[in-house]
Design a protein around this motif. Structure first.
Motif, PDB file in Angstrom:
ATOM      1  N   VAL A  20     -27.595   5.475 -17.474  1.00  0.00           N
ATOM      2  CA  VAL A  20     -26.813   3.955 -17.450  1.00  0.00           C
ATOM      3  C   VAL A  20     -25.422   3.344 -17.669  1.00  0.00           C
ATOM      4  N   GLN A  21     -24.976   3.819 -18.688  1.00  0.00           N
ATOM      5  CA  GLN A  21     -24.354   3.811 -19.648  1.00  0.00           C
ATOM      6  C   GLN A  21     -22.938   4.646 -18.491  1.00  0.00           C
ATOM      7  N   ALA A  22     -23.368   5.718 -18.275  1.00  0.00           N
ATOM      8  CA  ALA A  22     -22.335   7.043 -18.281  1.00  0.00           C
ATOM      9  C   ALA A  22     -21.946   6.775 -16.454  1.00  0.00           C
ATOM     10  N   LEU A  23     -23.189   5.849 -16.306  1.00  0.00           N
ATOM     11  CA  LEU A  23     -22.790   5.876 -14.303  1.00  0.00           C
ATOM     12  C   LEU A  23     -22.231   4.150 -14.585  1.00  0.00           C
ATOM     13  N   THR A  24     -22.607   3.643 -15.480  1.00  0.00           N
ATOM     14  CA  THR A  24     -21.129   2.432 -15.280  1.00  0.00           C
ATOM     15  C   THR A  24     -19.581   2.349 -15.980  1.00  0.00           C
ATOM     16  N   GLU A  25     -19.670   3.744 -17.037  1.00  0.00           N
ATOM     17  CA  GLU A  25     -18.560   3.770 -17.138  1.00  0.00           C
ATOM     18  C   GLU A  25     -17.980   4.526 -16.174  1.00  0.00           C
ATOM     19  N   ALA A  26     -18.713   5.095 -15.441  1.00  0.00           N
ATOM     20  CA  ALA A  26     -17.939   5.832 -14.257  1.00  0.00           C
ATOM     21  C   ALA A  26     -17.450   4.963 -12.909  1.00  0.00           C
ATOM     22  N   GLY A  27     -18.123   3.809 -12.788  1.00  0.00           N
ATOM     23  CA  GLY A  27     -17.641   2.526 -11.935  1.00  0.00           C
ATOM     24  C   GLY A  27     -18.611   2.458 -11.271  1.00  0.00           C
ATOM     25  N   ILE A  28     -19.631   3.052 -11.805  1.00  0.00           N
ATOM     26  CA  ILE A  28     -20.458   2.196 -10.485  1.00  0.00           C
ATOM     27  C   ILE A  28     -21.661   1.219 -10.952  1.00  0.00           C
ATOM     28  N   ALA A  29     -21.538  -0.068 -10.204  1.00  0.00           N
ATOM     29  CA  ALA A  29     -21.851  -1.370 -10.377  1.00  0.00           C
ATOM     30  C   ALA A  29     -23.398  -1.326 -11.582  1.00  0.00           C
ATOM     31  N   LYS A  30     -23.072  -1.973 -12.121  1.00  0.00           N
ATOM     32  CA  LYS A  30     -24.340  -2.661 -13.242  1.00  0.00           C
ATOM     33  C   LYS A  30     -26.019  -2.877 -12.576  1.00  0.00           C
ATOM     34  N   ASP A  31     -25.616  -4.111 -11.648  1.00  0.00           N
ATOM     35  CA  ASP A  31     -26.427  -4.511 -10.566  1.00  0.00           C
ATOM     36  C   ASP A  31     -26.894  -3.768  -9.284  1.00  0.00           C
ATOM     37  N   ALA A  32     -26.012  -2.325  -9.854  1.00  0.00           N
ATOM     38  CA  ALA A  32     -26.847  -1.585  -8.648  1.00  0.00           C
ATOM     39  C   ALA A  32     -28.005  -0.972  -8.836  1.00  0.00           C
ATOM     40  N   LEU A  33     -27.940  -1.121 -10.572  1.00  0.00           N
ATOM     41  CA  LEU A  33     -29.152  -0.046 -10.989  1.00  0.00           C
ATOM     42  C   LEU A  33     -30.435  -0.728 -11.996  1.00  0.00           C
ATOM     43  N   ARG A  34     -31.016   0.125 -11.974  1.00  0.00           N
ATOM     44  CA  ARG A  34     -32.657  -0.515 -12.557  1.00  0.00           C
ATOM     45  C   ARG A  34     -32.896   0.841 -12.989  1.00  0.00           C
ATOM     46  N   ILE A  35     -33.828   0.450 -13.966  1.00  0.00           N
ATOM     47  CA  ILE A  35     -34.424   0.564 -15.166  1.00  0.00           C
ATOM     48  C   ILE A  35     -35.812   0.528 -15.367  1.00  0.00           C
ATOM     49  N   TRP A  36     -36.967   1.302 -15.541  1.00  0.00           N
ATOM     50  CA  TRP A  36     -37.973   0.256 -16.089  1.00  0.00           C
ATOM     51  C   TRP A  36     -38.832   1.995 -16.815  1.00  0.00           C
ATOM     52  N   ALA A  37     -40.186   1.311 -17.390  1.00  0.00           N
ATOM     53  CA  ALA A  37     -40.807   2.267 -17.733  1.00  0.00           C
ATOM     54  C   ALA A  37     -41.862   2.585 -16.899  1.00  0.00           C
ATOM     55  N   ARG A  38     -42.356   3.393 -16.296  1.00  0.00           N
ATOM     56  CA  ARG A  38     -43.633   3.432 -15.977  1.00  0.00           C
ATOM     57  C   ARG A  38     -45.361   3.486 -16.735  1.00  0.00           C
ATOM     58  N   GLU A  39     -45.413   3.708 -17.965  1.00  0.00           N
ATOM     59  CA  GLU A  39     -46.030   4.240 -18.652  1.00  0.00           C
ATOM     60  C   GLU A  39     -44.995   3.461 -19.971  1.00  0.00           C
TER      61      GLU A  39
END
Length: 116
Positions: A20-39
């Protein structure tokens, strides 16, 4: 806003957060990203049990190169295997953002599930 979606699984939350940090640093908006633990940590990750995995025989855990690993109990904790338990979703990306995100994620320790 685009319509491309990328799904990537990671073995740990730390790896997903790094992505997520690398994506936002590359210009991807943080609100386009979601993470969640499946277990969660209570789930049975192979070889990483708090009280053993219930094996009652040696089951091939006897390894002469590992002193003390000839017992069933110690073998129950041997060789933990991390699985892809954290999912990263990048949604609503336009064509350029998708290309950037795929380039960034290709250098990460994840598995691309987008084709699945």
């Amino acid at each position: 806003m685009g319509s491309a979606t990328i799904k990537q699984s990671f073995a740990t939350l730390e790896q997903a957060n790094t992505a997520v940090q690398a994506l936002t640093e590359a210009g991807i908006a943080k609100d386009a990203l979601r993470i969640w633990a499946r277990e969660d940590e209570a789930g049975p990750v192979s070889g990483n049990f708090a009280v053993g995995n219930g094996a009652t025989t040696d089951s091939g855990f006897n390894d002469p190169a590992r002193p003390g690993y000839g017992t069933t109990y110690q073998g129950n904790f041997d060789r933990p295997v991390a699985r892809g338990t954290v999912l990263l979703l990048a949604a609503g990306l336009d064509e350029g953002q998708e290309r950037i995100a795929r380039d960034v994620l290709s250098g990460m320790d994840g598995t691309d599930l987008s084709a699945s």
